[in-house]
Design a protein around this motif. Structure first.
Motif, PDB file in Angstrom:
ATOM      1  N   ASP A 228       1.327  -0.862  -0.281  1.00 18.41           N
ATOM      2  CA  ASP A 228      -0.284   0.298  -0.399  1.00 18.41           C
ATOM      3  C   ASP A 228       1.218   1.144   0.142  1.00 18.41           C
ATOM      4  OD1 ASP A 228      -2.328  -1.806  -0.081  1.00 18.41           O
ATOM      5  OD2 ASP A 228      -2.916  -1.242   2.023  1.00 18.41           O
ATOM      6  N   GLY A 229       0.633   1.990  -1.108  1.00 18.52           N
ATOM      7  CA  GLY A 229       1.033   3.369  -0.892  1.00 18.52           C
ATOM      8  C   GLY A 229       2.495   3.180  -1.851  1.00 18.52           C
ATOM      9  N   LEU A 230       2.464   2.029  -2.345  1.00 15.90           N
ATOM     10  CA  LEU A 230       3.974   1.924  -3.514  1.00 15.90           C
ATOM     11  C   LEU A 230       4.037   1.562  -4.712  1.00 15.90           C
ATOM     12  CD1 LEU A 230       6.557  -0.343  -0.897  1.00 15.90           C
ATOM     13  CD2 LEU A 230       6.265   2.209  -1.398  1.00 15.90           C
ATOM     14  N   ASP A 231       4.180   1.441  -5.242  1.00 16.50           N
ATOM     15  CA  ASP A 231       3.917   1.320  -6.975  1.00 16.50           C
ATOM     16  C   ASP A 231       4.696   0.319  -7.371  1.00 16.50           C
ATOM     17  OD1 ASP A 231       3.083   3.606  -7.272  1.00 16.50           O
ATOM     18  OD2 ASP A 231       4.719   5.491  -7.624  1.00 16.50           O
ATOM     19  N   LEU A 232       3.499  -0.951  -7.351  1.00 17.53           N
ATOM     20  CA  LEU A 232       4.102  -2.233  -7.778  1.00 17.53           C
ATOM     21  C   LEU A 232       4.487  -2.147  -9.344  1.00 17.53           C
ATOM     22  CD1 LEU A 232       1.030  -4.154  -6.420  1.00 17.53           C
ATOM     23  CD2 LEU A 232       3.444  -4.587  -6.262  1.00 17.53           C
ATOM     24  N   VAL A 233       5.603  -2.776  -9.845  1.00 17.15           N
ATOM     25  CA  VAL A 233       6.119  -2.748 -11.035  1.00 17.15           C
ATOM     26  C   VAL A 233       5.391  -4.180 -11.884  1.00 17.15           C
ATOM     27  CG1 VAL A 233       8.283  -1.458 -10.465  1.00 17.15           C
ATOM     28  CG2 VAL A 233       8.009  -4.143 -10.375  1.00 17.15           C
ATOM     29  N   GLU A 234       5.182  -4.067 -12.819  1.00 19.28           N
ATOM     30  CA  GLU A 234       4.981  -5.215 -13.178  1.00 19.28           C
ATOM     31  C   GLU A 234       5.632  -6.869 -13.867  1.00 19.28           C
ATOM     32  OE1 GLU A 234       2.298  -5.609 -15.191  1.00 19.28           O
ATOM     33  OE2 GLU A 234       1.901  -3.863 -15.278  1.00 19.28           O
ATOM     34  N   PRO A 235       4.817  -7.604 -13.124  1.00 18.30           N
ATOM     35  CA  PRO A 235       3.087  -7.521 -13.065  1.00 18.30           C
ATOM     36  C   PRO A 235       2.797  -7.784 -11.897  1.00 18.30           C
ATOM     37  CG  PRO A 235       5.026  -9.937 -13.596  1.00 18.30           C
ATOM     38  CD  PRO A 235       5.209  -9.290 -12.850  1.00 18.30           C
ATOM     39  N   GLY A 236       2.973  -6.593 -11.188  1.00 18.76           N
ATOM     40  CA  GLY A 236       2.063  -6.889  -9.700  1.00 18.76           C
ATOM     41  C   GLY A 236       2.485  -7.826  -9.051  1.00 18.76           C
ATOM     42  N   VAL A 237       0.853  -8.870  -8.424  1.00 15.90           N
ATOM     43  CA  VAL A 237       1.400  -9.769  -7.327  1.00 15.90           C
ATOM     44  C   VAL A 237       0.824 -10.428  -7.613  1.00 15.90           C
ATOM     45  CG1 VAL A 237       0.268 -10.433  -5.062  1.00 15.90           C
ATOM     46  CG2 VAL A 237       0.920  -8.283  -4.922  1.00 15.90           C
ATOM     47  N   SER A 238       1.785 -11.288  -8.311  1.00 14.08           N
ATOM     48  CA  SER A 238       1.588 -13.022  -9.277  1.00 14.08           C
ATOM     49  C   SER A 238       1.992 -13.772  -8.107  1.00 14.08           C
ATOM     50  CB  SER A 238       2.910 -12.322 -10.129  1.00 14.08           C
ATOM     51  OG  SER A 238       4.467 -12.562  -9.835  1.00 14.08           O
ATOM     52  N   LEU A 239       1.822 -14.819  -8.578  1.00 17.12           N
ATOM     53  CA  LEU A 239       2.993 -16.318  -8.321  1.00 17.12           C
ATOM     54  C   LEU A 239       4.357 -16.314  -8.246  1.00 17.12           C
ATOM     55  CD1 LEU A 239       0.060 -19.026  -9.597  1.00 17.12           C
ATOM     56  CD2 LEU A 239       0.434 -18.914  -7.292  1.00 17.12           C
ATOM     57  N   THR A 240       4.787 -16.234  -7.417  1.00 18.28           N
ATOM     58  CA  THR A 240       6.091 -16.139  -7.009  1.00 18.28           C
ATOM     59  C   THR A 240       6.592 -17.197  -8.005  1.00 18.28           C
ATOM     60  OG1 THR A 240       5.750 -16.656  -4.919  1.00 18.28           O
ATOM     61  CG2 THR A 240       8.736 -16.993  -5.685  1.00 18.28           C
ATOM     62  N   ALA A 241       6.689 -18.077  -8.258  1.00 16.96           N
ATOM     63  CA  ALA A 241       7.424 -18.924  -9.795  1.00 16.96           C
ATOM     64  C   ALA A 241       6.886 -17.852 -11.158  1.00 16.96           C
ATOM     65  CB  ALA A 241       6.578 -20.187  -9.950  1.00 16.96           C
ATOM     66  N   GLU A 242       5.930 -16.953 -11.764  1.00 21.19           N
ATOM     67  CA  GLU A 242       5.356 -16.330 -12.634  1.00 21.19           C
ATOM     68  C   GLU A 242       5.998 -14.388 -12.916  1.00 21.19           C
ATOM     69  OE1 GLU A 242       1.220 -16.736 -13.281  1.00 21.19           O
ATOM     70  OE2 GLU A 242       1.568 -19.110 -13.311  1.00 21.19           O
ATOM     71  N   TRP A 243       6.439 -14.762 -11.506  1.00 27.57           N
ATOM     72  CA  TRP A 243       7.449 -13.104 -11.653  1.00 27.57           C
ATOM     73  C   TRP A 243       9.393 -12.780 -12.880  1.00 27.57           C
ATOM     74  CZ3 TRP A 243      11.331 -10.297 -10.835  1.00 27.57           C
ATOM     75  CH2 TRP A 243      11.285  -8.426 -10.602  1.00 27.57           C
ATOM     76  N   HIS A 244       8.496 -12.831 -14.009  1.00 26.19           N
ATOM     77  CA  HIS A 244       9.867 -12.519 -14.470  1.00 26.19           C
ATOM     78  C   HIS A 244      10.211 -13.468 -14.585  1.00 26.19           C
ATOM     79  CE1 HIS A 244       9.675  -8.463 -15.978  1.00 26.19           C
ATOM     80  NE2 HIS A 244       8.944  -7.538 -15.049  1.00 26.19           N
ATOM     81  N   PRO A 245       9.466 -14.877 -14.883  1.00 29.05           N
ATOM     82  CA  PRO A 245      10.442 -16.229 -15.333  1.00 29.05           C
ATOM     83  C   PRO A 245      11.453 -15.798 -16.107  1.00 29.05           C
ATOM     84  CG  PRO A 245       8.597 -16.492 -16.663  1.00 29.05           C
ATOM     85  CD  PRO A 245       8.260 -15.256 -15.542  1.00 29.05           C
ATOM     86  N   GLU A 246      11.945 -15.334 -17.365  1.00 27.52           N
ATOM     87  CA  GLU A 246      12.576 -14.831 -18.327  1.00 27.52           C
ATOM     88  C   GLU A 246      13.780 -14.103 -17.709  1.00 27.52           C
ATOM     89  OE1 GLU A 246      11.486 -10.824 -17.831  1.00 27.52           O
ATOM     90  OE2 GLU A 246      10.222 -12.245 -17.756  1.00 27.52           O
ATOM     91  N   LEU A 247      14.287 -14.024 -16.385  1.00 29.71           N
ATOM     92  CA  LEU A 247      15.244 -13.790 -15.893  1.00 29.71           C
ATOM     93  C   LEU A 247      16.040 -14.827 -15.131  1.00 29.71           C
ATOM     94  CD1 LEU A 247      14.113 -10.245 -14.242  1.00 29.71           C
ATOM     95  CD2 LEU A 247      15.103 -10.224 -16.354  1.00 29.71           C
ATOM     96  N   GLY A 248      15.375 -16.057 -15.275  1.00 27.17           N
ATOM     97  CA  GLY A 248      16.253 -16.713 -14.479  1.00 27.17           C
ATOM     98  C   GLY A 248      16.081 -18.631 -15.250  1.00 27.17           C
ATOM     99  N   GLU A 249      16.647 -19.653 -14.292  1.00 26.81           N
ATOM    100  CA  GLU A 249      17.002 -20.820 -14.524  1.00 26.81           C
ATOM    101  C   GLU A 249      14.543 -21.408 -14.576  1.00 26.81           C
ATOM    102  OE1 GLU A 249      17.810 -20.517 -10.185  1.00 26.81           O
ATOM    103  OE2 GLU A 249      18.230 -19.478 -12.036  1.00 26.81           O
ATOM    104  N   LEU A 250      14.516 -21.720 -15.262  1.00 29.24           N
ATOM    105  CA  LEU A 250      12.880 -22.801 -14.948  1.00 29.24           C
ATOM    106  C   LEU A 250      13.526 -24.043 -13.912  1.00 29.24           C
ATOM    107  CD1 LEU A 250      10.555 -23.103 -15.826  1.00 29.24           C
ATOM    108  CD2 LEU A 250      11.384 -25.233 -16.941  1.00 29.24           C
ATOM    109  N   ILE A 251      12.070 -24.250 -12.735  1.00 37.10           N
ATOM    110  CA  ILE A 251      12.209 -24.446 -12.129  1.00 37.10           C
ATOM    111  C   ILE A 251      11.601 -25.942 -12.120  1.00 37.10           C
ATOM    112  CG2 ILE A 251      11.970 -25.221  -9.429  1.00 37.10           C
ATOM    113  CD1 ILE A 251      14.590 -23.517  -9.457  1.00 37.10           C
TER     114      ILE A 251
END
Length: 269
Positions: A228-251
């Motif tokens: 609250d009071g902050l600016d969420l960056v894309e994709p906002g609140v997401s499943l942990t595994a789905e936050w910018h998956p392109e930046l790391g290894e696939l689990i």
């Protein structure tokens, strides 16, 4: 460091500790029978316990890469856990060798292994604080000796806040820490949830309570309140595994159901 002698720390092995259980789930050796016993009981509730730990760890890697690419050079990581390479500072300093990182945890076993958290690049710095997350004043005072709070800092509390109840002031804790951050800083969170299987979540909570531990498995909406009071960056609140998956290894994980955890990164105005 804090001036404490890691060889003299007292480690309480009478009850499990989340940092040591996390270490066991990740395949580490810095845990005790009491930790393994409870971790195995949790696996009986959800066989993907190890997957949850690995997914959260991978999220830390991705978020740190994203922060470094977006100009962050200072990090305050509260609830660090037992060192598991690559640690946050290794990711940050790979992106920018001058990065400065302060770690904080309250488990003495982390202090005993803190040397692994202090192997900084010559251009940067790493430090370790032995303190409880519920004592933000002590953390801020010690971190201020290494970090410049007039400049942006990434504050991370990863897989930590579900061990702090509302009654213990989880939201107030985050607010107090964020208030100290300069504009352009970021808040980085991950949090386990009971949204996908409330019955098993209640069983897990009861297991923790029986051992004198807290487990507060918040809903997506309750987790989002921390931002609250902050600016969420894309994709906002997401499943942990789905936050910018392109930046790391696939689990790879067991089954097709989502790993029950949320993550988010938000910018301080």
């Amino acid at each position: 460091m804090t001036g404490q002698d890691p060889t003299a720390v007292h480690i309480d092995t009478s009850k499990p500790h989340p940092a040591r259980m996390y270490d066991w789930f990740l395949g580490g050796k810095d845990n005790y029978p009491v930790d393994e016993e409870m971790a195995r009981q949790l696996l009986q509730l959800d066989a993907r316990g190890r997957d949850m730990a690995r997914v959260n760890r991978a999220y830390m890697h991705r978020a740190t890469r994203w922060l470094g690419a977006n100009g962050i050079r200072q990090y305050l990581d509260i609830g660090t856990g037992i060192p598991t390479e690559p640690n946050l500072h290794q990711i940050a300093q790979e992106v920018a060798p001058e990065s400065r990182v302060v770690y904080c945890d309250n488990d003495p076993i982390v202090l005993a292994h803190a040397e692994a958290l202090l192997r900084s690049t010559p251009e940067g710095a790493t430090e370790y604080i032995q303190a409880d997350a519920r004592d933000p004043e002590a953390i801020l005072e010690a971190a201020g000796k290494v970090l410049d709070f007039s400049k942006p800092i990434a504050l991370s509390l990863l897989a930590l806040l579900h061990f702090v109840s509302d009654e213990d002031g989880a939201y107030e804790l985050v607010d107090r820490l964020v208030q100290q951050l300069a504009p352009g800083s970021y808040l980085v969170l991950s949090h386990t949830t009971g949204d996908f299987d409330p019955a098993k979540a209640e069983q897990a909570r009861a297991m923790y309570t029986a051992r004198g531990l807290t487990l507060a498995l918040r809903t997506r909406e309750e987790f989002a309140r921390f931002f609250d009071g902050l600016d969420l960056v894309e994709p906002g609140v997401s499943l942990t595994a789905e936050w910018h998956p392109e930046l790391g290894e696939l689990i790879e994980v067991l089954g097709d159901e989502p790993i029950p955890g949320y993550a988010g990164v938000a910018r301080v105005r």
